[in-house]
Design a protein around this motif. Structure first.
Motif, PDB file in Angstrom:
ATOM      1  N   ALA A  62       0.825  -1.205   0.000  1.00 15.08           N
ATOM      2  CA  ALA A  62       0.000   0.000   0.000  1.00 15.08           C
ATOM      3  C   ALA A  62       0.862   1.260   0.000  1.00 15.08           C
ATOM      4  O   ALA A  62       0.559   2.231  -0.707  1.00 15.08           O
ATOM      5  CB  ALA A  62      -0.937  -0.007   1.207  1.00 15.08           C
ATOM      6  N   VAL A  63       1.938   1.255   0.772  1.00  9.78           N
ATOM      7  CA  VAL A  63       2.835   2.414   0.806  1.00  9.78           C
ATOM      8  C   VAL A  63       3.480   2.625  -0.565  1.00  9.78           C
ATOM      9  O   VAL A  63       3.524   3.753  -1.077  1.00  9.78           O
ATOM     10  CB  VAL A  63       3.906   2.240   1.908  1.00  9.78           C
ATOM     11  N   PHE A  64       3.952   1.549  -1.171  1.00  6.02           N
ATOM     12  CA  PHE A  64       4.522   1.674  -2.514  1.00  6.02           C
ATOM     13  C   PHE A  64       3.459   2.138  -3.512  1.00  6.02           C
ATOM     14  O   PHE A  64       3.756   2.895  -4.436  1.00  6.02           O
ATOM     15  CB  PHE A  64       5.152   0.364  -2.974  1.00  6.02           C
ATOM     16  N   GLY A  65       2.225   1.710  -3.332  1.00  8.80           N
ATOM     17  CA  GLY A  65       1.139   2.154  -4.204  1.00  8.80           C
ATOM     18  C   GLY A  65       0.875   3.651  -4.078  1.00  8.80           C
ATOM     19  O   GLY A  65       0.633   4.338  -5.075  1.00  8.80           O
ATOM     20  N   ILE A  66       0.935   4.157  -2.856  1.00  9.10           N
ATOM     21  CA  ILE A  66       0.738   5.598  -2.635  1.00  9.10           C
ATOM     22  C   ILE A  66       1.865   6.391  -3.274  1.00  9.10           C
ATOM     23  O   ILE A  66       1.636   7.408  -3.941  1.00  9.10           O
ATOM     24  CB  ILE A  66       0.621   5.896  -1.132  1.00  9.10           C
ATOM     25  N   TYR A  67       3.111   5.926  -3.100  1.00 11.67           N
ATOM     26  CA  TYR A  67       4.245   6.597  -3.750  1.00 11.67           C
ATOM     27  C   TYR A  67       4.091   6.565  -5.267  1.00 11.67           C
ATOM     28  O   TYR A  67       4.387   7.554  -5.952  1.00 11.67           O
ATOM     29  CB  TYR A  67       5.568   5.952  -3.363  1.00 11.67           C
ATOM     30  N   THR A  68       3.623   5.449  -5.794  1.00 14.51           N
ATOM     31  CA  THR A  68       3.408   5.330  -7.231  1.00 14.51           C
ATOM     32  C   THR A  68       2.374   6.348  -7.708  1.00 14.51           C
ATOM     33  O   THR A  68       2.550   6.999  -8.743  1.00 14.51           O
ATOM     34  CB  THR A  68       2.950   3.901  -7.591  1.00 14.51           C
ATOM     35  N   LEU A  69       1.297   6.489  -6.948  1.00 16.10           N
ATOM     36  CA  LEU A  69       0.254   7.456  -7.289  1.00 16.10           C
ATOM     37  C   LEU A  69       0.803   8.880  -7.323  1.00 16.10           C
ATOM     38  O   LEU A  69       0.514   9.647  -8.239  1.00 16.10           O
ATOM     39  CB  LEU A  69      -0.905   7.343  -6.309  1.00 16.10           C
ATOM     40  N   PHE A  70       1.613   9.240  -6.321  1.00 23.53           N
ATOM     41  CA  PHE A  70       2.187  10.589  -6.298  1.00 23.53           C
ATOM     42  C   PHE A  70       3.139  10.823  -7.477  1.00 23.53           C
ATOM     43  O   PHE A  70       3.137  11.909  -8.066  1.00 23.53           O
ATOM     44  CB  PHE A  70       2.904  10.863  -4.978  1.00 23.53           C
ATOM     45  N   HIS A  71       3.925   9.827  -7.833  1.00 23.80           N
ATOM     46  CA  HIS A  71       4.794   9.977  -8.998  1.00 23.80           C
ATOM     47  C   HIS A  71       3.957  10.130 -10.268  1.00 23.80           C
ATOM     48  O   HIS A  71       4.291  10.951 -11.134  1.00 23.80           O
ATOM     49  CB  HIS A  71       5.732   8.777  -9.140  1.00 23.80           C
ATOM     50  N   LEU A  72       2.896   9.360 -10.397  1.00 24.16           N
ATOM     51  CA  LEU A  72       2.029   9.463 -11.565  1.00 24.16           C
ATOM     52  C   LEU A  72       1.386  10.849 -11.642  1.00 24.16           C
ATOM     53  O   LEU A  72       1.343  11.465 -12.717  1.00 24.16           O
ATOM     54  CB  LEU A  72       0.949   8.377 -11.517  1.00 24.16           C
ATOM     55  N   LEU A  85       1.814  13.538 -14.697  1.00 24.04           N
ATOM     56  CA  LEU A  85       0.653  13.980 -15.472  1.00 24.04           C
ATOM     57  C   LEU A  85       0.337  15.465 -15.292  1.00 24.04           C
ATOM     58  O   LEU A  85      -0.056  16.139 -16.249  1.00 24.04           O
ATOM     59  CB  LEU A  85      -0.575  13.151 -15.094  1.00 24.04           C
ATOM     60  N   LEU A  86       0.497  15.966 -14.066  1.00 20.03           N
ATOM     61  CA  LEU A  86       0.134  17.353 -13.791  1.00 20.03           C
ATOM     62  C   LEU A  86       1.316  18.320 -13.863  1.00 20.03           C
ATOM     63  O   LEU A  86       1.123  19.533 -13.747  1.00 20.03           O
ATOM     64  CB  LEU A  86      -0.525  17.450 -12.404  1.00 20.03           C
ATOM     65  N   GLY A  87       2.513  17.772 -14.032  1.00 20.79           N
ATOM     66  CA  GLY A  87       3.689  18.629 -14.167  1.00 20.79           C
ATOM     67  C   GLY A  87       4.081  19.336 -12.886  1.00 20.79           C
ATOM     68  O   GLY A  87       4.626  20.444 -12.936  1.00 20.79           O
ATOM     69  N   VAL A 136      11.458  15.660 -14.378  1.00 20.18           N
ATOM     70  CA  VAL A 136      10.283  14.795 -14.428  1.00 20.18           C
ATOM     71  C   VAL A 136      10.683  13.353 -14.732  1.00 20.18           C
ATOM     72  O   VAL A 136      10.045  12.419 -14.247  1.00 20.18           O
ATOM     73  CB  VAL A 136       9.275  15.332 -15.474  1.00 20.18           C
ATOM     74  N   TRP A 137      11.757  13.147 -15.491  1.00 14.79           N
ATOM     75  CA  TRP A 137      12.158  11.776 -15.806  1.00 14.79           C
ATOM     76  C   TRP A 137      12.497  10.995 -14.532  1.00 14.79           C
ATOM     77  O   TRP A 137      12.370   9.773 -14.506  1.00 14.79           O
ATOM     78  CB  TRP A 137      13.299  11.720 -16.812  1.00 14.79           C
ATOM     79  N   ALA A 138      12.903  11.690 -13.484  1.00 10.88           N
ATOM     80  CA  ALA A 138      13.179  11.008 -12.217  1.00 10.88           C
ATOM     81  C   ALA A 138      11.881  10.459 -11.627  1.00 10.88           C
ATOM     82  O   ALA A 138      11.878   9.387 -11.016  1.00 10.88           O
ATOM     83  CB  ALA A 138      13.858  11.955 -11.241  1.00 10.88           C
ATOM     84  N   SER A 139      10.777  11.169 -11.828  1.00  6.43           N
ATOM     85  CA  SER A 139       9.493  10.663 -11.353  1.00  6.43           C
ATOM     86  C   SER A 139       9.009   9.501 -12.216  1.00  6.43           C
ATOM     87  O   SER A 139       8.325   8.615 -11.720  1.00  6.43           O
ATOM     88  CB  SER A 139       8.438  11.774 -11.336  1.00  6.43           C
ATOM     89  N   LEU A 149      11.007   7.294 -13.521  1.00  6.22           N
ATOM     90  CA  LEU A 149      11.791   6.196 -12.962  1.00  6.22           C
ATOM     91  C   LEU A 149      11.207   5.743 -11.620  1.00  6.22           C
ATOM     92  O   LEU A 149      11.064   4.548 -11.370  1.00  6.22           O
ATOM     93  CB  LEU A 149      13.247   6.633 -12.799  1.00  6.22           C
ATOM     94  N   GLY A 150      10.851   6.701 -10.768  1.00  5.93           N
ATOM     95  CA  GLY A 150      10.216   6.371  -9.485  1.00  5.93           C
ATOM     96  C   GLY A 150       8.878   5.690  -9.671  1.00  5.93           C
ATOM     97  O   GLY A 150       8.520   4.782  -8.903  1.00  5.93           O
ATOM     98  N   LEU A 151       8.127   6.111 -10.665  1.00  6.84           N
ATOM     99  CA  LEU A 151       6.842   5.492 -10.972  1.00  6.84           C
ATOM    100  C   LEU A 151       7.023   4.024 -11.334  1.00  6.84           C
ATOM    101  O   LEU A 151       6.321   3.152 -10.815  1.00  6.84           O
ATOM    102  CB  LEU A 151       6.179   6.247 -12.121  1.00  6.84           C
ATOM    103  N   LEU A 152       7.977   3.746 -12.198  1.00  6.65           N
ATOM    104  CA  LEU A 152       8.219   2.360 -12.612  1.00  6.65           C
ATOM    105  C   LEU A 152       8.731   1.506 -11.457  1.00  6.65           C
ATOM    106  O   LEU A 152       8.264   0.382 -11.248  1.00  6.65           O
ATOM    107  CB  LEU A 152       9.205   2.331 -13.779  1.00  6.65           C
ATOM    108  N   LEU A 153       9.681   2.040 -10.699  1.00  6.93           N
ATOM    109  CA  LEU A 153      10.262   1.284  -9.593  1.00  6.93           C
ATOM    110  C   LEU A 153       9.237   1.025  -8.487  1.00  6.93           C
ATOM    111  O   LEU A 153       9.060  -0.111  -8.038  1.00  6.93           O
ATOM    112  CB  LEU A 153      11.476   2.023  -9.034  1.00  6.93           C
ATOM    113  N   ASN A 154       8.545   2.063  -8.063  1.00 11.24           N
ATOM    114  CA  ASN A 154       7.550   1.897  -7.000  1.00 11.24           C
ATOM    115  C   ASN A 154       6.370   1.052  -7.465  1.00 11.24           C
ATOM    116  O   ASN A 154       5.818   0.272  -6.685  1.00 11.24           O
ATOM    117  CB  ASN A 154       7.059   3.254  -6.495  1.00 11.24           C
ATOM    118  N   GLY A 155       5.988   1.194  -8.716  1.00 11.36           N
ATOM    119  CA  GLY A 155       4.904   0.361  -9.247  1.00 11.36           C
ATOM    120  C   GLY A 155       5.279  -1.112  -9.245  1.00 11.36           C
ATOM    121  O   GLY A 155       4.477  -1.969  -8.872  1.00 11.36           O
ATOM    122  N   ALA A 156       6.514  -1.405  -9.637  1.00 10.24           N
ATOM    123  CA  ALA A 156       6.976  -2.789  -9.630  1.00 10.24           C
ATOM    124  C   ALA A 156       7.024  -3.345  -8.207  1.00 10.24           C
ATOM    125  O   ALA A 156       6.611  -4.485  -7.954  1.00 10.24           O
ATOM    126  CB  ALA A 156       8.350  -2.886 -10.283  1.00 10.24           C
TER     127      ALA A 156
END
Length: 66
Positions: free
Chosen positions: A10-20, A24-26, A38-41, A43-50
């Motif tokens: 759940a924590v990783f899911g929340i981090y994934t949501l914030f990166h997404l 999306l919103l810049g 933004v490319w760092a986010s 990367l964070g989106l992919l890592l936290n999502g996985a």
């Protein structure tokens, strides 16, 4: 162990949501005066999502006894 894995997922899911949302919103991100690109986010989106998917899949295996 199952509860720990679910909470971690759940924590990783929340981090994934914030990166997404940042992608999306810049939303800008800064550490002191350093702008985080933004490319760092992405990367964070992919890592936290996985990690989120991995934790929930592991939680399912722990619960079923596999």
């Amino acid at each position: 162990m199952s509860a720990y894995v679910k909470v971690a997922g759940a924590v990783f899911g929340i981090y994934t949501l914030f990166h997404l949302l940042r992608v999306l919103l810049g939303w800008p991100a800064y550490v002191s005066t350093l702008a985080i690109p933004v490319w760092a986010s992405v990367l964070g989106l992919l890592l936290n999502g996985a990690l989120c998917v991995w934790a929930f899949r592991l939680g399912t295996k722990v619960r079923s006894g596999a």
